[in-house]
Design a protein around this motif. Structure first.
Motif, mmCIF file in Angstrom:
data_model
loop_
_atom_site.group_PDB
_atom_site.id
_atom_site.type_symbol
_atom_site.label_atom_id
_atom_site.label_comp_id
_atom_site.label_asym_id
_atom_site.label_seq_id
_atom_site.Cartn_x
_atom_site.Cartn_y
_atom_site.Cartn_z
ATOM 1 N N LEU A 1 58.860 -14.596 -27.133
ATOM 2 C CA LEU A 1 59.275 -15.453 -25.882
ATOM 3 C C LEU A 1 60.668 -15.303 -25.372
ATOM 4 O O LEU A 1 61.377 -14.872 -26.017
ATOM 5 N N PRO A 2 60.824 -15.893 -24.203
ATOM 6 C CA PRO A 2 62.179 -15.546 -23.616
ATOM 7 C C PRO A 2 63.251 -15.948 -24.475
ATOM 8 O O PRO A 2 64.203 -15.381 -24.204
ATOM 9 N N CYS B 1 56.342 -22.887 -22.130
ATOM 10 C CA CYS B 1 56.842 -21.280 -21.660
ATOM 11 C C CYS B 1 57.703 -20.861 -22.499
ATOM 12 O O CYS B 1 58.053 -19.483 -22.586
ATOM 13 N N THR B 2 58.443 -21.717 -23.124
ATOM 14 C CA THR B 2 59.646 -21.505 -23.967
ATOM 15 C C THR B 2 59.707 -22.052 -25.442
ATOM 16 O O THR B 2 58.863 -22.874 -25.270
ATOM 17 N N ASP C 1 53.235 -19.709 -24.261
ATOM 18 C CA ASP C 1 53.255 -18.405 -23.741
ATOM 19 C C ASP C 1 53.899 -18.220 -22.532
ATOM 20 O O ASP C 1 53.912 -19.179 -21.812
ATOM 21 N N ASP C 2 54.722 -17.388 -22.511
ATOM 22 C CA ASP C 2 55.553 -17.193 -20.967
ATOM 23 C C ASP C 2 54.535 -16.689 -19.961
ATOM 24 O O ASP C 2 55.127 -16.663 -18.670
ATOM 25 N N SER C 3 53.289 -16.558 -20.193
ATOM 26 C CA SER C 3 52.617 -16.101 -18.869
ATOM 27 C C SER C 3 52.035 -17.192 -18.608
ATOM 28 O O SER C 3 50.750 -17.907 -19.313
ATOM 29 N N ASP C 4 52.019 -17.923 -17.304
ATOM 30 C CA ASP C 4 51.642 -18.845 -16.564
ATOM 31 C C ASP C 4 49.941 -18.866 -16.723
ATOM 32 O O ASP C 4 49.086 -19.706 -16.979
#
Length: 197
Positions: free
Chosen positions: A55-56, A32-33, A8-11
């Protein structure tokens, strides 16, 4: 020991899930990616994958395809804030184990623990029955049998219902709980949630 892979890209979101799972005794790897997720899988296949849909550097759906090419049985949970109706049918067709709402954090935590435990113990993931458990906080009308059992055990009503739910859960029931407070001259407002163990 294999790890639960959270993508997930949310820490903040992954940190909260990670702390909960580690507290339960399960090691966690975060990404995160998709690039980080691919590197994690090349290093070691995880116990369970929980992946965001957006995701980014790509889609969780595409990553699902990559995972399924390598392992057909690995539990793969797609978690998103999107309406499940928009993607669930396609995700299940492509091999997702579950599609879940990210905002239902307690339920997602329970499902991650459930699948991780079953992977470690070699059990197949069960089909859970959903049971609506309704009780009131201050009701004077009790089931006579329940009261008798409470007296025999020497426990209060809250502890009794907790034990009762745990027993039913062990038989494969999953709870959506509504607690209805009853107070004089007040309107009740049921709160719907999933009870945490």
């Amino acid at each position: 020991m294999k790890k639960i892979l959270l993508i997930d890209d949310s820490d903040t979101y992954t940190w909260c899930l990670q702390k909960y799972l580690q507290h339960r005794g399960y090691p966690v790897k975060t990404a995160c990616t998709l690039k980080e997720a691919r590197a994690a899988i090349q290093e070691e296949m995880p116990l369970v994958v929980c992946c965001d849909l957006d995701l980014p550097d790509g889609s969780g759906m595409d990553f699902l395809d990559e995972v399924r090419a390598a392992d057909k049985e690995l539990p793969f949970i797609l978690a998103s804030c999107h309406d499940k109706d928009d993607y669930e049918q396609e995700a299940m067709r492509r091999g997702a184990t579950l599609c879940m709402d990210k905002m239902k954090g307690l339920l997602l935590q329970d499902k991650l623990v459930e699948y991780a435990y079953r992977q470690l113990s070699g059990e197949k993931a069960p089909t859970f029955h959903k049971l609506l458990f309704v009780h009131s906080c201050f009701c004077s009308h009790y089931n006579k049998t329940d009261v008798e059992v409470q007296q025999e055990l020497g426990i209060g009503r809250t502890s009794f219902y907790k034990m009762k739910k745990q027993a039913l859960r062990s038989l494969g029931f999953y709870f959506y709980e509504i607690v209805v407070p009853q107070a004089k001259n007040k309107r009740f407002k049921p709160s719907l949630g999933v009870e945490e163990e």
